[in-house]
Scaffold this motif. Structure first.
Motif, PDB file in Angstrom:
ATOM      1  N   TYR A  39     -28.839 -86.872 -85.446  1.00  0.00           N
ATOM      2  CA  TYR A  39     -27.514 -86.739 -85.289  1.00  0.00           C
ATOM      3  C   TYR A  39     -27.117 -86.208 -86.283  1.00  0.00           C
ATOM      4  O   TYR A  39     -25.072 -86.165 -85.953  1.00  0.00           O
ATOM      5  CB  TYR A  39     -27.371 -88.243 -85.918  1.00  0.00           C
ATOM      6  CG  TYR A  39     -28.155 -89.469 -84.559  1.00  0.00           C
ATOM      7  CD1 TYR A  39     -28.810 -88.839 -83.385  1.00  0.00           C
ATOM      8  CD2 TYR A  39     -27.578 -90.508 -84.535  1.00  0.00           C
ATOM      9  CE1 TYR A  39     -28.766 -89.212 -82.749  1.00  0.00           C
ATOM     10  CE2 TYR A  39     -28.025 -91.413 -83.768  1.00  0.00           C
ATOM     11  CZ  TYR A  39     -29.043 -91.189 -82.512  1.00  0.00           C
ATOM     12  OH  TYR A  39     -29.036 -91.582 -81.785  1.00  0.00           O
ATOM     13  N   VAL A  74     -27.957 -92.053 -92.319  1.00  0.00           N
ATOM     14  CA  VAL A  74     -26.474 -93.004 -92.666  1.00  0.00           C
ATOM     15  C   VAL A  74     -27.015 -94.010 -94.006  1.00  0.00           C
ATOM     16  O   VAL A  74     -28.545 -93.462 -94.545  1.00  0.00           O
ATOM     17  CB  VAL A  74     -26.744 -93.844 -91.481  1.00  0.00           C
ATOM     18  CG1 VAL A  74     -25.456 -92.674 -90.531  1.00  0.00           C
ATOM     19  CG2 VAL A  74     -26.926 -93.945 -91.529  1.00  0.00           C
ATOM     20  N   CYS A  99     -23.841 -97.835 -90.342  1.00  0.00           N
ATOM     21  CA  CYS A  99     -24.150 -97.904 -88.962  1.00  0.00           C
ATOM     22  C   CYS A  99     -23.100 -99.260 -89.318  1.00  0.00           C
ATOM     23  O   CYS A  99     -23.858-100.501 -89.575  1.00  0.00           O
ATOM     24  CB  CYS A  99     -25.514 -98.274 -89.677  1.00  0.00           C
ATOM     25  SG  CYS A  99     -26.827 -98.665 -87.745  1.00  0.00           S
ATOM     26  N   SER A 100     -23.369 -99.288 -87.775  1.00  0.00           N
ATOM     27  CA  SER A 100     -22.700-101.162 -87.329  1.00  0.00           C
ATOM     28  C   SER A 100     -24.014-101.806 -87.375  1.00  0.00           C
ATOM     29  O   SER A 100     -23.386-103.017 -87.344  1.00  0.00           O
ATOM     30  CB  SER A 100     -22.114-100.407 -85.885  1.00  0.00           C
ATOM     31  OG  SER A 100     -22.752-100.209 -85.041  1.00  0.00           O
ATOM     32  N   LEU A 101     -24.940-101.450 -87.002  1.00  0.00           N
ATOM     33  CA  LEU A 101     -26.274-102.753 -87.121  1.00  0.00           C
ATOM     34  C   LEU A 101     -26.074-103.001 -88.026  1.00  0.00           C
ATOM     35  O   LEU A 101     -25.879-104.432 -88.749  1.00  0.00           O
ATOM     36  CB  LEU A 101     -27.205-101.924 -86.417  1.00  0.00           C
ATOM     37  CG  LEU A 101     -27.424-101.591 -84.836  1.00  0.00           C
ATOM     38  CD1 LEU A 101     -28.360-100.670 -84.451  1.00  0.00           C
ATOM     39  CD2 LEU A 101     -27.183-102.846 -84.312  1.00  0.00           C
ATOM     40  N   ASN A 127     -32.782-100.586 -88.903  1.00  0.00           N
ATOM     41  CA  ASN A 127     -31.115-100.458 -89.147  1.00  0.00           C
ATOM     42  C   ASN A 127     -30.775-102.019 -90.030  1.00  0.00           C
ATOM     43  O   ASN A 127     -29.781-102.229 -88.795  1.00  0.00           O
ATOM     44  CB  ASN A 127     -30.124 -99.627 -88.083  1.00  0.00           C
ATOM     45  CG  ASN A 127     -31.211 -98.772 -87.541  1.00  0.00           C
ATOM     46  OD1 ASN A 127     -32.005 -98.658 -87.438  1.00  0.00           O
ATOM     47  ND2 ASN A 127     -30.076 -97.970 -86.548  1.00  0.00           N
ATOM     48  N   CYS A 185     -25.272-101.303 -81.639  1.00  0.00           N
ATOM     49  CA  CYS A 185     -24.801 -99.909 -81.870  1.00  0.00           C
ATOM     50  C   CYS A 185     -23.175-100.142 -80.957  1.00  0.00           C
ATOM     51  O   CYS A 185     -23.284 -99.345 -79.970  1.00  0.00           O
ATOM     52  CB  CYS A 185     -25.442 -99.192 -81.789  1.00  0.00           C
ATOM     53  SG  CYS A 185     -25.151 -97.635 -81.721  1.00  0.00           S
ATOM     54  N   ILE A 186     -22.183 -99.433 -82.191  1.00  0.00           N
ATOM     55  CA  ILE A 186     -20.768 -99.170 -81.317  1.00  0.00           C
ATOM     56  C   ILE A 186     -20.956 -97.885 -80.478  1.00  0.00           C
ATOM     57  O   ILE A 186     -19.969 -97.407 -79.610  1.00  0.00           O
ATOM     58  CB  ILE A 186     -19.510 -98.945 -81.988  1.00  0.00           C
ATOM     59  CG1 ILE A 186     -19.786 -98.149 -83.544  1.00  0.00           C
ATOM     60  CG2 ILE A 186     -19.214-100.007 -83.064  1.00  0.00           C
ATOM     61  CD1 ILE A 186     -18.799 -97.321 -84.596  1.00  0.00           C
ATOM     62  N   VAL A 187     -21.961 -96.779 -80.789  1.00  0.00           N
ATOM     63  CA  VAL A 187     -22.298 -95.952 -80.638  1.00  0.00           C
ATOM     64  C   VAL A 187     -23.109 -95.901 -78.854  1.00  0.00           C
ATOM     65  O   VAL A 187     -21.771 -95.740 -77.790  1.00  0.00           O
ATOM     66  CB  VAL A 187     -23.018 -94.818 -81.303  1.00  0.00           C
ATOM     67  CG1 VAL A 187     -23.393 -93.628 -80.507  1.00  0.00           C
ATOM     68  CG2 VAL A 187     -22.186 -94.393 -81.537  1.00  0.00           C
ATOM     69  N   HIS A 188     -23.858 -96.254 -78.143  1.00  0.00           N
ATOM     70  CA  HIS A 188     -25.251 -96.739 -77.653  1.00  0.00           C
ATOM     71  C   HIS A 188     -24.337 -97.645 -76.939  1.00  0.00           C
ATOM     72  O   HIS A 188     -24.371 -97.084 -75.506  1.00  0.00           O
ATOM     73  CB  HIS A 188     -26.381 -97.047 -77.670  1.00  0.00           C
ATOM     74  CG  HIS A 188     -26.867 -95.988 -78.551  1.00  0.00           C
ATOM     75  ND1 HIS A 188     -27.204 -95.577 -80.036  1.00  0.00           N
ATOM     76  CD2 HIS A 188     -27.606 -94.687 -78.227  1.00  0.00           C
ATOM     77  CE1 HIS A 188     -27.221 -94.357 -80.248  1.00  0.00           C
ATOM     78  NE2 HIS A 188     -28.373 -94.291 -79.028  1.00  0.00           N
ATOM     79  N   GLU A 213     -31.399 -98.618 -78.358  1.00  0.00           N
ATOM     80  CA  GLU A 213     -30.071 -98.944 -78.635  1.00  0.00           C
ATOM     81  C   GLU A 213     -28.928 -99.218 -77.396  1.00  0.00           C
ATOM     82  O   GLU A 213     -27.955-100.025 -77.518  1.00  0.00           O
ATOM     83  CB  GLU A 213     -29.893 -98.388 -79.426  1.00  0.00           C
ATOM     84  CG  GLU A 213     -30.192 -98.278 -81.088  1.00  0.00           C
ATOM     85  CD  GLU A 213     -30.090 -97.586 -82.146  1.00  0.00           C
ATOM     86  OE1 GLU A 213     -28.262 -97.213 -81.598  1.00  0.00           O
ATOM     87  OE2 GLU A 213     -30.483 -97.776 -83.019  1.00  0.00           O
ATOM     88  N   CYS A 278     -21.209 -90.363 -83.494  1.00  0.00           N
ATOM     89  CA  CYS A 278     -21.531 -91.378 -84.221  1.00  0.00           C
ATOM     90  C   CYS A 278     -20.747 -91.250 -85.514  1.00  0.00           C
ATOM     91  O   CYS A 278     -20.819 -90.016 -85.508  1.00  0.00           O
ATOM     92  CB  CYS A 278     -23.475 -91.562 -84.794  1.00  0.00           C
ATOM     93  SG  CYS A 278     -22.935 -92.880 -85.847  1.00  0.00           S
ATOM     94  N   TYR A 280     -20.270 -92.132 -88.135  1.00  0.00           N
ATOM     95  CA  TYR A 280     -20.820 -92.364 -89.522  1.00  0.00           C
ATOM     96  C   TYR A 280     -21.749 -91.261 -89.789  1.00  0.00           C
ATOM     97  O   TYR A 280     -21.458 -90.647 -90.536  1.00  0.00           O
ATOM     98  CB  TYR A 280     -21.454 -93.885 -90.193  1.00  0.00           C
ATOM     99  CG  TYR A 280     -20.784 -95.165 -89.236  1.00  0.00           C
ATOM    100  CD1 TYR A 280     -20.113 -95.603 -89.827  1.00  0.00           C
ATOM    101  CD2 TYR A 280     -21.675 -95.379 -87.888  1.00  0.00           C
ATOM    102  CE1 TYR A 280     -19.221 -96.378 -89.885  1.00  0.00           C
ATOM    103  CE2 TYR A 280     -20.424 -97.142 -87.558  1.00  0.00           C
ATOM    104  CZ  TYR A 280     -19.981 -96.952 -88.550  1.00  0.00           C
ATOM    105  OH  TYR A 280     -19.064 -98.793 -88.280  1.00  0.00           O
ATOM    106  N   MET A 281     -22.988 -90.778 -88.994  1.00  0.00           N
ATOM    107  CA  MET A 281     -23.383 -89.989 -89.147  1.00  0.00           C
ATOM    108  C   MET A 281     -22.018 -88.395 -89.814  1.00  0.00           C
ATOM    109  O   MET A 281     -22.850 -87.581 -89.712  1.00  0.00           O
ATOM    110  CB  MET A 281     -24.063 -89.823 -87.884  1.00  0.00           C
ATOM    111  CG  MET A 281     -25.551 -90.848 -88.098  1.00  0.00           C
ATOM    112  SD  MET A 281     -26.695 -89.945 -88.761  1.00  0.00           S
ATOM    113  CE  MET A 281     -28.032 -91.352 -88.248  1.00  0.00           C
TER     114      MET A 281
END
Ligand code: 13P
Ligand code: SF4
Length: 321
Positions: A39, A74, A99-101, A127, A185-188, A213, A278, A280-281
């Motif tokens: 990512y 991350v 990472c949101s997780l 994660n 995960c806020i992305v998936h 995810e 993402c 964060y990434m």
């Protein structure tokens, strides 16, 4: 302006510097290796000694002989590298690359939550923080979650944390009921069946390939579900020409290298914002990679007793692999 101690000092970077050349020079000087997740932005992936998914990166970190591991991913990934390879200095270009997780499953809250599940085997997705790993019996990644769950004797009850979507998908694959921690995960979580259906109308021949995810309403309809590395393996061998990509679009850079003849369409976030990136990434940039190597910070530092406790479930996973 005074910077927080862990913030990269971007103003100190000479704008005329050839960043890629400097990073390569510093990598040799510091006896460093650069590990990067799929990512990361293409320029960062191109500089890496190794690009991979979480499992591959953990394995590379464990066997690395370098003085320094510059981890372009991350925080939980860099921390995992330190758990597995305490003799190397591990630096992360941006300490805020969370990472949101992992960030929404604090070890103290997790410890309390586990009290409702005595006598359960605790499986945690990689994660998560070292503190959560230390409370777990075995770690899994998206690449091996099904095998890890299948390795637990049938008469044992399981809790799975912190990703409820991965847990749900694995539960369907294995037929094992599991208590799921309510993380996501806020992305998936941004991908919806509505968006996928709209894309299918535009490209009816396209194959849907997604990361586990994603919500089960997406993964249940997919032509392929797997880790980032597994998705790459799938498209490399598949004869399809168009793919709908249900994960962070950074991976499309490697997909195009493997299949220049194919088209890869990222599923947009349903919120309308650029939610499929993402956040964060994407905090890691070439400038921060350069600063991390130049200044040897921010460094991942772990309490040794905690590291030892977090190592145990990691080793349990690596033994199964
Ligand atoms: P992979 O292990 O599949 O690379 O996934 C990591 C991740 O964070 C996905 O969002
Ligand atoms: Fe965490 Fe999701 Fe980003 Fe992966 S994509 S690092 S799970 S926030």
């Amino acid at each position: 302006m005074e910077l927080l101690p862990h913030r990269p000092d971007l103003d100190s970077v000479d704008p005329d510097l050839d960043l890629s050349a400097e990073i390569k020079r510093l990598r040799a000087e510091k006896k460093a290796i650069i590990l990067a997740h799929y990512y990361q932005e293409p320029a960062v992936q191109d500089l890496a000694d190794f690009v991979g998914d979480s499992l591959q990166l953990a394995i590379e970190a464990r066997k690395a002989k370098a003085d320094v591991i510059l981890f372009c991913g991350v925080h939980f990934m860099a921390e995992t590298a330190k758990i597995l390879n305490p003799n190397s200095i591990v630096v992360l270009p941006d300490m805020d690359a969370g990472c949101s997780l992992a960030d929404r499953c604090h070890a103290e809250i997790f410890r309390e939550w586990l009290k409702d599940y005595p006598d359960h085997v605790v499986i945690s997705y990689i994660n998560c923080s070292a503190g959560v790993k230390a409370l777990s019996d075995i770690i899994c990644t998206s690449a091996n979650a099904v095998s890890v769950v299948n390795s637990v004797p049938a008469d044992k009850k399981i809790v799975f944390a912190p990703d409820r979507h991965l847990g749900h998908w694995v539960s369907v694959q294995t037929g094992r009921g599991m208590a799921l921690y309510p993380g996501f995960c806020i992305v998936h979580e941004q991908f919806t069946p509505r968006r996928v259906a709209a894309m299918k109308v535009q490209s009816p021949e396209a194959k849907l390939i997604v990361h586990p995810e994603c919500d089960i309403s997406i993964s249940a309809k997919a032509d392929f579900v797997g880790s980032t590395a597994a998705m790459l393996n799938f498209i490399a061998k598949d004869t399809g020409k168009t793919f709908l990509i249900g994960t962070e679009p950074g991976i499309i850079y490697q997909m195009k290298k493997l299949r220049p003849d194919a088209e890869f369409l990222p599923i947009p976030a349903d919120s309308g914002r650029n939610g499929s990136l993402c956040p964060y990434m994407k905090l890691n940039t070439l400038e921060k990679v350069y600063l991390a190597l130049r200044d040897m910070k921010p460094e991942i530092v772990l309490d040794e007793a905690l590291r030892q406790r977090a190592l145990k479930p990691m080793e349990a996973m690596l033994l199964l692999r």
